[in-house]
Design a protein around this motif. Structure first.
Motif, mmCIF file in Angstrom:
data_model
loop_
_atom_site.group_PDB
_atom_site.id
_atom_site.type_symbol
_atom_site.label_atom_id
_atom_site.label_comp_id
_atom_site.label_asym_id
_atom_site.label_seq_id
_atom_site.Cartn_x
_atom_site.Cartn_y
_atom_site.Cartn_z
ATOM 1 N N HIS A 496 0.821 -1.209 0.000
ATOM 2 C CA HIS A 496 0.000 0.000 0.000
ATOM 3 C C HIS A 496 0.855 1.259 0.000
ATOM 4 O O HIS A 496 0.391 2.318 0.435
ATOM 5 C CB HIS A 496 -0.938 -0.026 1.215
ATOM 6 N N HIS A 497 2.094 1.119 -0.463
ATOM 7 C CA HIS A 497 2.975 2.271 -0.674
ATOM 8 C C HIS A 497 3.136 3.109 0.600
ATOM 9 O O HIS A 497 3.141 4.341 0.558
ATOM 10 C CB HIS A 497 2.451 3.148 -1.815
ATOM 11 N N SER A 499 1.085 3.431 3.200
ATOM 12 C CA SER A 499 -0.123 4.018 3.788
ATOM 13 C C SER A 499 -0.514 3.229 5.046
ATOM 14 O O SER A 499 -0.889 2.051 4.958
ATOM 15 C CB SER A 499 -1.279 3.995 2.787
#
Length: 525
Positions: A496-497, A499
């Motif tokens: 989720h980069h 997040s």
């Protein structure tokens, strides 16, 4: 501390008074501002409820503190703060035990060495306490710290009053169009701050204000009786009796007598006339626990009472009218019982007007440590211990266990672990501080099986990588669990980069809990 520093901390709180914030967020900001003003390792806001103090918000203390309930008679520092009526500091060498010993959420000595606190007054009456603690002796030695805390208490009282007013308005909005009675608190609280429990509490508040029948479903040990007590306590019938009956514990030949009563001579041993549970609950609430155990003939007779409020005592032809709200509970799938012919469809639908599903403890991961804190304080009080805490490995083990027995399993586990830890100290004087480790909670075999079960359950996460069957850990179970958690959290953050919110949703954790776990595991975004 400069004036600008003080203003920078206080001005946002004043602005918050006019904002539409949740009670939890409002109190969190209050404590964060206090820690910015004063150099504390931990702060807490506690509400006075009779002879008990209940933590409403904490900052810098271990999560299980929120589940604890502090009895004033057992905590002389709290009693002195309430008696003082103003801010006061306890000297580092004070002989009075500190309630937070071992509960400060950071590495270092277990004992608190400097603390101060003050009473919050609302409407001229003590509402609760604001406390600050430090592990370093003399942290609050500056007289200005005490004066600043006393001044801050006025703003804290305004914040608390605003939070209470918002909460009261929300309750009134939910109860619009109904006549609500006084809500008497159940003997035990329905604890939980997880999303699943917050939804359940909203549903309870909604249905309690009505007269609808309620069917509570859930696994064994989830706390269905507490839910029934909460519905009754928040209803307009709260001043009237709540009568409970365990349908599974009654022999078939006594069920009718217990529910409807009997007259003298109705059966062998019926020496006098007696009212049943329905009449005893007149104008109140009747709680039918394990309702799925009732036989079909009894269901038919119960159906008549539910429909018309009319009943006949066993052996009598005379009608009695009762005004009773029925709350039923079961761990069975009653819809399946209807399909199998073991339950009448009309009886099931009469009970299932408003269903309440109690979540399992596996669905309430963020509540495990809160509940553990409640049971720890119960055991500390019962055994008259100075302090009772969980070490980091024990906390991790609780969070990764599968909990097939739900809250009841957790309660019994904590009680056994405390006795086990005490027995290892021999027959000498009890230690002032008792720390529970993972080995006190489970033996190695049970602990590994629980961890493997939790791992297997979590593999079903969307996008999770396929893992091999767990092998015996080379470095030990605790290290293996920590390594597994590290890999799972890191992989989710990568997907989720970075997040936190998205990773928390995938891992089914509160974002704050995920960030704390990541910090403990040494993970950075």
């Amino acid at each position: 501390m400069t004036t600008s520093h003080i203003l920078n901390a206080v001005i946002p709180l004043v602005a918050d008074l006019a904002q539409d914030l949740s009670e939890r967020e409002r109190l969190r900001r209050l404590l964060a501002a206090l820690r910015n003003l004063l150099p504390a390792d931990a702060v807490a806001l506690l509400r006075l409820e009779g002879e008990w103090l209940r933590p409403m918000a904490i900052d810098g203390l271990v999560p299980d503190t929120l589940g604890r309930r502090f009895r004033l008679a057992e905590h002389p520092r709290f009693a002195q703060l309430l008696a003082a009526g103003q801010a006061m500091r306890f000297a580092p060498d004070s002989p009075l035990p500190d309630p937070y010993d071992g509960l400060v959420a950071q590495h270092g000595p277990l004992q608190v060495h400097d603390c101060m606190g003050c009473v919050l007054q609302l409407g001229g009456l003590p509402w609760g306490l604001l406390t600050l603690d430090a592990l370093e002796p003399g942290r609050f030695a500056d007289p200005a710290s005490l004066a600043m805390l006393q001044a801050f208490s006025n703003l804290a009282a305004a914040t608390v009053a605003t939070a209470e007013r918002v909460h009261q308005l929300a309750q009134l909005a939910r109860e619009a169009g109904t006549q609500a009675g006084h809500a008497a608190a159940p003997q035990r609280e329905l604890l939980g701050q997880s999303p699943a429990m917050r939804q359940l509490q909203r549903d309870i508040a909604l249905v309690a204000a009505s007269e609808l029948s309620v069917l509570i479903t859930g696994e064994t040990g989830t706390g269905k009786e507490l839910v029934a007590q909460a519905v009754h306590a928040q209803s307009g019938r709260s001043e009237k009796p709540l009568v409970s009956i365990n349908c599974a514990a009654l022999p078939d030949n006594l069920v009718e007598s217990e529910l409807f009563g009997h007259v003298r001579g109705a059966f062998t041993g019926a020496l006098s006339e007696r009212s049943g549970k329905f009449e005893q609950a007149h104008q109140g609430t009747l709680f039918l626990d394990e309702v799925g155990e009732l036989s079909l003939p009894v269901q038919a007779k119960l159906l008549r009472v539910l429909q018309s409020g009319q009943l006949q005592r066993l052996g009598s032809d005379r009608e009695h009218h009762v005004d009773v709200r029925v709350i039923a509970a079961t761990n069975r799938d009653l819809a399946e019982e209807v399909r199998a012919g073991r339950m009448r469809a009309d009886f099931y639908h009469r009970l299932n007007v408003y269903p309440l599903a109690v979540p399992s403890l596996r669905e309430r991961d963020s509540d495990v440590l809160l509940l553990a804190g409640y049971f720890l304080e119960e055991n500390r009080s019962r055994l008259q211990l100075g302090g009772l805490r969980l070490d980091a490995a024990a906390q991790s083990a609780l969070l990764t266990h599968g909990w097939p027995g739900n809250v009841r399993e957790l309660e019994h586990l904590i009680s056994r672990a405390v006795l086990k830890a005490l027995s290892q100290g021999g027959s000498g004087a009890r230690p002032r501080m008792v720390t529970l480790g993972a080995d006190d909670l489970w033996d190695a075999g049970v602990q590994q099986a629980g961890a493997a079960s939790a791992m297997a359950a979590s593999i079903a996460l969307p996008g999770a990588v396929e893992l091999p069957a767990p092998q015996a850990p080379v470095a030990g179970l605790r290290e293996a669990i920590a390594a597994y958690e590290h890999g799972l959290v890191s992989a989710s953050l990568a997907r989720h980069h970075g997040s936190w919110a998205a990773a928390a949703r995938e891992l089914q954790l509160d974002r704050a809990n995920l960030q704390r776990l990541a910090k403990r595991l040494g993970i950075q975004r």
